[in-house]
Write a protein that holds these residues in place. Sequence first.
Motif, PDB file in Angstrom:
ATOM      1  N   ILE A 187       0.832  -1.201   0.000  1.00 60.76           N
ATOM      2  CA  ILE A 187       0.000   0.000   0.000  1.00 60.76           C
ATOM      3  C   ILE A 187       0.867   1.251   0.000  1.00 60.76           C
ATOM      4  CG2 ILE A 187      -1.684   1.292   1.353  1.00 60.76           C
ATOM      5  CD1 ILE A 187      -2.786  -1.394   2.328  1.00 60.76           C
ATOM      6  N   ALA A 188       1.886   1.283   0.883  1.00 61.40           N
ATOM      7  CA  ALA A 188       2.767   2.450   0.957  1.00 61.40           C
ATOM      8  C   ALA A 188       3.534   2.647  -0.343  1.00 61.40           C
ATOM      9  CB  ALA A 188       3.740   2.285   2.127  1.00 61.40           C
ATOM     10  N   ARG A 189       3.961   1.583  -0.959  1.00 67.27           N
ATOM     11  CA  ARG A 189       4.704   1.696  -2.222  1.00 67.27           C
ATOM     12  C   ARG A 189       3.826   2.290  -3.324  1.00 67.27           C
ATOM     13  NH1 ARG A 189       4.337  -1.398  -7.426  1.00 67.27           N
ATOM     14  NH2 ARG A 189       6.369  -1.052  -8.430  1.00 67.27           N
ATOM     15  N   GLY A 190       2.568   1.835  -3.422  1.00 62.70           N
ATOM     16  CA  GLY A 190       1.668   2.374  -4.436  1.00 62.70           C
ATOM     17  C   GLY A 190       1.379   3.850  -4.246  1.00 62.70           C
ATOM     18  N   GLN A 191       1.181   4.272  -2.992  1.00 65.40           N
ATOM     19  CA  GLN A 191       0.946   5.693  -2.734  1.00 65.40           C
ATOM     20  C   GLN A 191       2.194   6.530  -2.987  1.00 65.40           C
ATOM     21  OE1 GLN A 191      -2.048   7.121  -1.794  1.00 65.40           O
ATOM     22  NE2 GLN A 191      -2.903   5.101  -2.210  1.00 65.40           N
ATOM     23  N   THR A 192       3.369   5.970  -2.687  1.00 70.08           N
ATOM     24  CA  THR A 192       4.618   6.703  -2.883  1.00 70.08           C
ATOM     25  C   THR A 192       4.887   6.955  -4.363  1.00 70.08           C
ATOM     26  OG1 THR A 192       5.521   5.717  -0.880  1.00 70.08           O
ATOM     27  CG2 THR A 192       7.095   6.706  -2.394  1.00 70.08           C
ATOM     28  N   ILE A 212      16.804   9.968   2.119  1.00 67.77           N
ATOM     29  CA  ILE A 212      16.219   9.484   3.372  1.00 67.77           C
ATOM     30  C   ILE A 212      15.386  10.578   4.029  1.00 67.77           C
ATOM     31  CG2 ILE A 212      16.703   8.545   5.652  1.00 67.77           C
ATOM     32  CD1 ILE A 212      17.305   6.651   3.355  1.00 67.77           C
ATOM     33  N   LYS A 213      15.892  11.825   4.002  1.00 70.43           N
ATOM     34  CA  LYS A 213      15.131  12.933   4.570  1.00 70.43           C
ATOM     35  C   LYS A 213      13.861  13.216   3.764  1.00 70.43           C
ATOM     36  CE  LYS A 213      18.949  15.363   6.825  1.00 70.43           C
ATOM     37  NZ  LYS A 213      19.689  16.647   6.950  1.00 70.43           N
ATOM     38  N   ILE A 214      13.950  13.058   2.452  1.00 67.61           N
ATOM     39  CA  ILE A 214      12.751  13.255   1.620  1.00 67.61           C
ATOM     40  C   ILE A 214      11.688  12.221   1.975  1.00 67.61           C
ATOM     41  CG2 ILE A 214      11.860  13.164  -0.739  1.00 67.61           C
ATOM     42  CD1 ILE A 214      14.492  14.276  -1.715  1.00 67.61           C
ATOM     43  N   ILE A 215      12.122  10.979   2.165  1.00 69.32           N
ATOM     44  CA  ILE A 215      11.164   9.914   2.509  1.00 69.32           C
ATOM     45  C   ILE A 215      10.531  10.181   3.869  1.00 69.32           C
ATOM     46  CG2 ILE A 215      10.957   7.457   3.057  1.00 69.32           C
ATOM     47  CD1 ILE A 215      13.141   6.937   0.970  1.00 69.32           C
ATOM     48  N   LEU A 216      11.356  10.563   4.868  1.00 68.94           N
ATOM     49  CA  LEU A 216      10.845  10.724   6.226  1.00 68.94           C
ATOM     50  C   LEU A 216      10.059  12.013   6.417  1.00 68.94           C
ATOM     51  CD1 LEU A 216      13.919   9.440   8.296  1.00 68.94           C
ATOM     52  CD2 LEU A 216      11.821   8.203   7.722  1.00 68.94           C
ATOM     53  N   ARG A 217      10.463  13.089   5.732  1.00 64.75           N
ATOM     54  CA  ARG A 217       9.851  14.393   5.982  1.00 64.75           C
ATOM     55  C   ARG A 217       8.762  14.771   4.985  1.00 64.75           C
ATOM     56  NH1 ARG A 217      14.980  18.388   7.486  1.00 64.75           N
ATOM     57  NH2 ARG A 217      15.730  17.200   9.323  1.00 64.75           N
ATOM     58  N   HIS A 218       8.797  14.208   3.800  1.00 64.14           N
ATOM     59  CA  HIS A 218       7.848  14.624   2.767  1.00 64.14           C
ATOM     60  C   HIS A 218       6.893  13.508   2.334  1.00 64.14           C
ATOM     61  CE1 HIS A 218       9.876  18.478   2.248  1.00 64.14           C
ATOM     62  NE2 HIS A 218      11.033  17.829   2.237  1.00 64.14           N
ATOM     63  N   ILE A 219       7.393  12.295   2.235  1.00 68.64           N
ATOM     64  CA  ILE A 219       6.551  11.208   1.720  1.00 68.64           C
ATOM     65  C   ILE A 219       5.762  10.531   2.843  1.00 68.64           C
ATOM     66  CG2 ILE A 219       6.584   8.953   0.606  1.00 68.64           C
ATOM     67  CD1 ILE A 219       8.825   9.919  -1.151  1.00 68.64           C
ATOM     68  N   VAL A 220       6.457  10.128   3.895  1.00 67.37           N
ATOM     69  CA  VAL A 220       5.770   9.418   4.987  1.00 67.37           C
ATOM     70  C   VAL A 220       4.662  10.255   5.615  1.00 67.37           C
ATOM     71  CG1 VAL A 220       6.088   8.418   7.287  1.00 67.37           C
ATOM     72  CG2 VAL A 220       7.715   7.888   5.458  1.00 67.37           C
ATOM     73  N   PRO A 221       4.863  11.568   5.907  1.00 64.58           N
ATOM     74  CA  PRO A 221       3.749  12.348   6.460  1.00 64.58           C
ATOM     75  C   PRO A 221       2.523  12.385   5.544  1.00 64.58           C
ATOM     76  CG  PRO A 221       5.807  13.507   6.820  1.00 64.58           C
ATOM     77  CD  PRO A 221       6.123  12.346   5.928  1.00 64.58           C
ATOM     78  N   ASN A 222       2.737  12.321   4.233  1.00 65.37           N
ATOM     79  CA  ASN A 222       1.607  12.326   3.311  1.00 65.37           C
ATOM     80  C   ASN A 222       0.947  10.955   3.181  1.00 65.37           C
ATOM     81  OD1 ASN A 222       1.333  15.057   1.669  1.00 65.37           O
ATOM     82  ND2 ASN A 222       3.504  14.727   2.058  1.00 65.37           N
ATOM     83  N   LEU A 223       1.536   9.952   3.835  1.00 61.51           N
ATOM     84  CA  LEU A 223       0.932   8.615   3.872  1.00 61.51           C
ATOM     85  C   LEU A 223       0.126   8.392   5.136  1.00 61.51           C
ATOM     86  CD1 LEU A 223       3.955   6.446   2.642  1.00 61.51           C
ATOM     87  CD2 LEU A 223       1.988   7.187   1.294  1.00 61.51           C
ATOM     88  N   LEU A 224       0.081   9.376   6.035  1.00 62.44           N
ATOM     89  CA  LEU A 224      -0.539   9.174   7.340  1.00 62.44           C
ATOM     90  C   LEU A 224      -2.012   8.811   7.223  1.00 62.44           C
ATOM     91  CD1 LEU A 224       1.032  11.930   9.625  1.00 62.44           C
ATOM     92  CD2 LEU A 224       1.458   9.483   9.617  1.00 62.44           C
ATOM     93  N   GLY A 225      -2.714   9.406   6.274  1.00 61.05           N
ATOM     94  CA  GLY A 225      -4.138   9.119   6.130  1.00 61.05           C
ATOM     95  C   GLY A 225      -4.407   7.643   5.882  1.00 61.05           C
ATOM     96  N   ILE A 226      -3.773   7.102   4.859  1.00 65.28           N
ATOM     97  CA  ILE A 226      -3.977   5.690   4.520  1.00 65.28           C
ATOM     98  C   ILE A 226      -3.384   4.783   5.581  1.00 65.28           C
ATOM     99  CG2 ILE A 226      -1.871   5.544   3.132  1.00 65.28           C
ATOM    100  CD1 ILE A 226      -5.237   3.845   2.361  1.00 65.28           C
ATOM    101  N   VAL A 227      -2.298   5.228   6.234  1.00 67.23           N
ATOM    102  CA  VAL A 227      -1.671   4.419   7.282  1.00 67.23           C
ATOM    103  C   VAL A 227      -2.601   4.304   8.488  1.00 67.23           C
ATOM    104  CG1 VAL A 227       0.177   4.420   8.989  1.00 67.23           C
ATOM    105  CG2 VAL A 227       0.708   4.805   6.591  1.00 67.23           C
TER     106      VAL A 227
END
Length: 308
Positions: A187-192, A212-227
Motif C-alpha cells: 500500500i505504501a509503495r503504491g501511494q509513494t 532518506i530525509k525526503i522519505i521521512l519528511r515529505h513522503i511518509v507524512p503524506n501517507l498518514l491518512g492511509i496508514v
Amino acid sequence: MLPNKATVESVADAMAVAEVQGRSLWADARKRFLANKAALVSLFLLIGVALFSIFGNLIAQYAPDYVDFTLMGANAYKGVPSIETGHYFGTDTSGRDLFARTVMGTRISLLVGLIGALVAVIVGTLYGATAGYFGGRTDGIMMRIVDVLMSIPFMFVLILMLVIFGRSISMLFLGIGLISWLDMARIARGQTLTIKNKEFVEMAHAIGVHPIKIILRHIVPNLLGIVIVYATLLVPTMIIFESFISFLGLGVQEPATSLGALINEGSSTMQRGFYWQIGFPIFFFVITIFAFFFVGDGLRDALDPKDR
C-alpha cells in the motif's frame, strides 16, 4: 439603501466558500468522522473496552490466578455470575474469578493487536516508501522479496516461530508484527509512486535534500491518512490471529491468558451448562472486533478525498 436579495445571497455564498476553504483537510476529516454515528458509537465502545482492561482490576475482588478450591470441577456450577459473592462473571472450572481473568485477557489481546499493528505499520510504511521512491531495480528487488514472503503461509511461519523460539507474549508480539507488514508495504509503495512526482518532492530533490530525509519528511507524512485507516483495520486482524493461536494452545501461556484462551477454555464446558465461561469472553471479543472495524470504516470514509 437596503441591499437587494441577490446581493445578500451572493455574500452568503461567498462566506460559505470562505468557510470551506479555511478549513484544513484534517478538520474536514474530523467533521466527517463525527457525523458518522456508527463510527462514533464504536469509538466510545473501544474507549470503554480499553478502560475496562486498564482499570477493571480495581473493582475485581480476586486476582486473575486466585483459586477458590470449593468451586472446582463438579462444583463449578456453583460459581455462577453473582454480585453477592464478588464473582461478577462467575468462575471457571479451576475456581478462578472470570471477571479478573477477562480483564487480563482483554488487556493482552488489545496489546497484541496494537503492538502488532504498530510494528507492521512502521516496518511496512518505511519499506514500501523506500521501494516506491527509489523505483527501478531497487523497487523490483524489494517488491519481489515481498512477493516471496507473501507466498509463505502466515500461520505456518508464526506457529514455527513459537515452537522454535518459545511460546511467550513478546515472541507473539514480534512474530505477528513482523509478518503482517507485507500488505502495508504494498500500500505504501503504491501511494509513494504517486507522491514522489509531486512538485514539493521534486523541489526537495532539486535542492539536494538527502533521499532518506525526503522519505521521512515529505513522503511518509503524506501517507498518514492511509496508514491510520489501515492500522485501525489491522488491529482486529491481529487480535483474531492471536485468538486463533491461543485457541490452538500455542499463544499466551498460563497463568496469563487472552480472550482466545478464555474462549477455548469456555468452549470445553459449554455442554455442561457453564454458559458464562464462554459468554463473557466472546462478548468482549466481538465488541472489540466490530468496534475496530466500524472505526476503521469511518476513518476511511472521512479521509477519502474522492468523497469530499
